[in-house]
Design an enzyme around this catalytic site. Structure first.
Site, mmCIF file in Angstrom:
data_model
loop_
_atom_site.group_PDB
_atom_site.id
_atom_site.type_symbol
_atom_site.label_atom_id
_atom_site.label_comp_id
_atom_site.label_asym_id
_atom_site.label_seq_id
_atom_site.Cartn_x
_atom_site.Cartn_y
_atom_site.Cartn_z
ATOM 1 N N GLN A 96 0.860 -1.034 0.121
ATOM 2 C CA GLN A 96 0.187 0.107 -0.029
ATOM 3 C C GLN A 96 1.345 1.184 -0.197
ATOM 4 O O GLN A 96 0.552 2.494 -0.275
ATOM 5 C CB GLN A 96 -0.675 0.234 1.332
ATOM 6 C CG GLN A 96 -0.003 0.568 2.842
ATOM 7 C CD GLN A 96 -1.147 0.164 3.957
ATOM 8 O OE1 GLN A 96 -2.141 -0.867 4.382
ATOM 9 N NE2 GLN A 96 -1.582 1.183 4.216
ATOM 10 N N CYS A 105 -5.198 0.650 3.377
ATOM 11 C CA CYS A 105 -5.464 -0.704 4.065
ATOM 12 C C CYS A 105 -6.737 -1.061 3.891
ATOM 13 O O CYS A 105 -7.248 -2.095 3.221
ATOM 14 C CB CYS A 105 -5.528 -0.750 5.684
ATOM 15 S SG CYS A 105 -5.224 0.058 6.547
ATOM 16 N N HIS A 115 -6.403 -1.230 11.780
ATOM 17 C CA HIS A 115 -5.793 -1.671 10.695
ATOM 18 C C HIS A 115 -6.664 -2.743 9.900
ATOM 19 O O HIS A 115 -7.224 -3.949 10.636
ATOM 20 C CB HIS A 115 -4.243 -2.144 10.697
ATOM 21 C CG HIS A 115 -4.054 -2.531 9.628
ATOM 22 N ND1 HIS A 115 -3.392 -1.441 8.516
ATOM 23 C CD2 HIS A 115 -3.209 -3.070 9.453
ATOM 24 C CE1 HIS A 115 -2.766 -2.057 7.742
ATOM 25 N NE2 HIS A 115 -2.021 -3.699 8.138
ATOM 26 N N ASN A 138 -1.329 -9.259 5.316
ATOM 27 C CA ASN A 138 -0.910 -7.764 5.626
ATOM 28 C C ASN A 138 -0.786 -7.216 4.146
ATOM 29 O O ASN A 138 -0.095 -7.520 2.864
ATOM 30 C CB ASN A 138 0.169 -7.424 6.393
ATOM 31 C CG ASN A 138 -0.076 -5.885 7.078
ATOM 32 O OD1 ASN A 138 -1.148 -5.349 6.917
ATOM 33 N ND2 ASN A 138 1.074 -6.192 7.819
#
Length: 245
Positions: free
Chosen positions: A49, A55, A189, A213
């Protein structure tokens, strides 16, 4: 960056905008000890990102990619930039944060190949002729470990929100992640749960969620083993949903 600076730039989940939708329900059934959708080809390659609090967009597209594969038999990487640029109309704020479920009200989503990511809001360049995915609604999952396990097993990758505000998470490299300071209430997140490991009932040392992630490689491992069965550690059960297609 300091930890505070890092959180301001990278952690862009906006929990207060969430509205309840349909609730996932699955009758009691056997749950396998291990599920990993990476092995089933349901998870697209890792992405970064960058210095953008997007996110929420990466976790949202990840969940929709898995559902589109179930429907069409094809795994197509979806455009995170499409969400970052467009979904301000639904209350998201691009690189300044957003909510996963608010990103899909634009009638469709372009592929990553046709609409690439560039870490800033910019003008929306969505092209309906390049649209490769859409949804018909969303399903919330009850805040229960077993319900969440069953949803991951039967549905596929699911987007969740967690508390990722601590230095231990910022510099995570390997092993099962557990930090006693991790909040069970504060979410900042968005990530993607792609499976779990639940081996043995006597110890929590081998129970974890497999989390994808969207941070750069230099920030540590990009797949995280999040401690499971630790009183909703880091709050991963409080906001978990999947799109319907």
């Amino acid at each position: 960056m300091t930890n505070e600076e890092f959180r301001q730039v990278m952690n862009g989940f906006q929990n207060w905008k969430h509205k309840k939708r349909q609730i996932f329900w699955e009758p009691f059934a056997e749950i396998p000890p291990t599920v990993d959708w990476r092995e089933g080809g349901y998870v697209s390659p890792m992405e970064n990102q960058g210095h953008c609090g997007s996110c929420w967009a990466f976790s949202a597209t990840g969940a929709l990619e898995g559902q589109m594969l179930r429907k069409t038999g094809k795994l197509i990487s979806l455009s995170d930039q499409n969400l970052v640029a467009y979904s301000q109309c639904q209350g998201n704020e691009g690189c300044n944060g957003g909510l996963m479920g608010n990103g899909f009200y634009n009638g469709g989503l372009d592929s990553e190949e046709s609409y690439t990511y560039h870490e800033k809001i910019g003008s929306c360049k969505y092209r309906p002729e390049d649209s490769v995915a859409n949804d018909t609604g969303f399903m919330d999952i009850p805040q229960q470990e077993r319900s969440f396990m069953k949803a991951v097993e039967t549905v596929g990758p699911i987007y969740v929100a967690i508390d990722a505000s601590h230095i231990s998470f910022q510099f995570y490299e390997d092993g099962i992640y557990y930090d006693p300071k991790c909040s069970s209430k504060d979410l900042d997140h968005g990530v993607l749960v792609v499976g779990y490991v639940f081996e043995g009932a006597e110890s929590n040392n081998n129970k974890y969620w497999i989390i994808k992630n969207s941070w750069a490689v230099e920030l540590g491992a990009r797949y995280i083993k999040m401690a499971k069965d630790w009183n909703n550690h880091c709050d991963q059960l409080s906001y978990c949903s999947h799109p319907n297609v």
